[in-house]
Every structure is written in structure tokens, then in C-alpha cells.
Design a protein around this motif. Structure first.
Motif, short mmCIF file in Angstrom:
data_model
loop_
_atom_site.label_atom_id
_atom_site.label_comp_id
_atom_site.label_asym_id
_atom_site.label_seq_id
_atom_site.Cartn_x
_atom_site.Cartn_y
_atom_site.Cartn_z
N ARG A 1 0.38 -1.14 0.17
CA ARG A 1 -0.14 0.10 -0.03
C ARG A 1 0.14 1.26 -0.16
O ARG A 1 0.58 2.30 -0.69
N LEU A 2 2.06 1.02 1.03
CA LEU A 2 2.93 1.94 0.89
C LEU A 2 3.49 2.48 -0.64
O LEU A 2 4.30 3.93 -1.11
N GLY A 3 4.09 1.30 -1.02
CA GLY A 3 4.49 1.41 -2.62
C GLY A 3 6.12 0.33 -2.33
O GLY A 3 6.60 1.53 -1.30
N PHE A 4 5.98 0.26 -3.40
CA PHE A 4 7.31 -0.87 -3.59
C PHE A 4 8.57 0.46 -3.43
O PHE A 4 9.56 -0.31 -2.90
N PRO A 5 8.31 1.34 -4.66
CA PRO A 5 9.69 2.27 -4.64
C PRO A 5 10.65 2.59 -3.10
O PRO A 5 11.09 2.91 -3.00
N LYS A 6 8.98 3.35 -1.60
CA LYS A 6 9.39 3.62 -0.98
C LYS A 6 10.72 2.83 -0.04
O LYS A 6 11.18 2.84 0.03
N ASN B 1 12.01 0.31 -1.45
CA ASN B 1 12.81 -0.16 -2.08
C ASN B 1 14.44 1.07 -2.13
O ASN B 1 15.88 1.18 -1.53
N VAL B 2 13.79 2.08 -1.56
CA VAL B 2 14.56 3.61 -1.41
C VAL B 2 14.68 3.48 -0.08
O VAL B 2 16.11 3.69 0.14
N THR B 3 14.03 3.53 0.78
CA THR B 3 14.31 2.89 2.41
C THR B 3 15.95 2.58 2.72
O THR B 3 16.50 2.28 2.80
N LEU C 1 12.30 -6.33 8.57
CA LEU C 1 12.17 -5.80 10.37
C LEU C 1 12.77 -4.90 9.90
O LEU C 1 12.96 -4.00 10.43
N TRP C 2 14.46 -5.01 9.40
CA TRP C 2 15.62 -4.06 9.89
C TRP C 2 14.67 -2.54 8.87
O TRP C 2 14.71 -1.64 9.24
N ILE C 3 14.13 -2.53 7.42
CA ILE C 3 14.09 -2.05 6.42
C ILE C 3 12.68 -1.05 7.03
O ILE C 3 12.56 -0.55 6.89
N LEU C 4 11.38 -2.30 7.42
CA LEU C 4 10.09 -1.28 8.21
C LEU C 4 11.33 -0.43 9.06
O LEU C 4 10.19 0.89 9.32
N GLU C 5 12.11 -0.72 10.28
CA GLU C 5 12.17 0.66 11.01
C GLU C 5 12.89 0.85 10.13
O GLU C 5 12.21 2.98 10.81
N GLY C 6 13.66 0.89 9.23
CA GLY C 6 13.85 2.74 8.58
C GLY C 6 13.12 3.17 7.89
O GLY C 6 13.37 4.36 7.59
N MET C 7 11.51 2.74 7.53
CA MET C 7 10.60 3.95 7.23
C MET C 7 10.41 4.00 8.17
O MET C 7 8.97 4.65 7.83
#
Length: 146
Positions: free
Chosen positions: A43-48, A50-52, A88-94
Motif C-alpha cells: 500500500r505504501l509502495g514498493f519504490p518507498k 526500495n529507496v529506504t 524488520l530492518w527496513i520497516l524500522e528504516g521506513m
């Protein structure tokens, strides 16, 4: 409960827990939480996402300095191939979870892994209650994952 994958995982997890199949309940409970997370990322978008992950991988200092797994996903099926620990790491980064929530979810992931593989560590009703408490509070009731 409805008929979504998440709902079906939770129904099965509850049935397993009621029958005292705690390891199975943990595996299925984790599946429900990750399904919710995957849909939030979509929903938030795969580009976000990937960029994160790329920004995290480029950091030379700070919390993410050891993260080195930039992602380039464009579909749910590709997202499902991302290791849960990296997710989990990327969720924190986001900024969908904070560092404490990350640590607690990683503990849930560890319990899921211990449940899905042979080993001597017991899994009690109390362990499972703590596991589900964390999943419910950090993921399932979190407005960021709605």
C-alpha cells in the motif's frame, strides 16, 4: 474474522493454540503478522521500500551501518522473498516501527524459527501469550499497518 489470508492464518493459529499445538500456533501467528506487514508495504509502495533499503545500505555510521541488503522489488511475490529479518530492518528504516519494536518483533521471529525447527527449547502457553501480545500490539493493532 474474514476470509483474507491473514484471517485464515489467525483462525488456524487460534485452533492450534486451543489444542495445545503451541509451535504450530507460533508459526501461523507469525504468518498472519507478516501478511499484514506485506500488505502495508504494498500500500505504501514498493519504490518507498526500495529507496529506504538503499539509503540504509549506504549508511557508514549509525544504527543501519551494518545493513547491506538494498532491495529492488516491484511485486508482492518479490516482497515475499525478502527475508523476514531484513524486512524488520527496513520497516524500522521506513519508520513503521521503532528500534524497541524491531527488537521485540525479532524475538517473535526467533520464537517462530525455534517453533518451526527441531530443538530442545520448550514453548509454553506463557511464551505463546507473550508472542501474540507483541504481534497484536506492534503489528495487528498498529495504525501504520492498517
Amino acid at each position: 474474522f474474514g476470509d483474507s489470508d491473514e484471517d485464515l492464518y489467525l483462525k488456524e493459529a487460534i485452533a492450534c493454540a486451543k489444542s495445545r499445538y503451541y509451535r504450530a500456533a507460533a508459526v501461523l501467528g507469525w504468518c498472519a503478522a507478516v501478511d499484514r506487514i506485506h500488505h502495508a508495504v504494498e500500500r505504501l509502495g514498493f519504490p518507498k521500500f526500495n529507496v529506504t533499503s538503499a539509503a540504509m545500505a549506504s549508511q557508514q555510521q549509525g544504527r543501519f551501518k551494518r545493513f547491506n541488503k538494498p532491495q529492488n522489488i516491484s511485486s508482492m511475490s518479490e516482497l515475499r522473498m525478502v527475508f523476514d529479518s531484513d524486512l524488520l530492518w527496513i520497516l524500522e528504516g521506513m519508520q513503521l516501527i521503532d528500534s524497541n519494536q524491531h527488537t521485540r518483533l525479532h524475538s517473535c521471529f526467533d520464537l517462530r524459527n525455534h517453533s518451526g525447527h527441531p530443538g530442545e527449547a520448550p514453548l509454553t502457553e506463557y511464551n505463546l501469550l507473550s508472542f501474540f501480545s507483541d504481534l497484536i500490539e506492534i503489528v495487528l493493532k498498529n495504525p501504520r499497518f492498517q
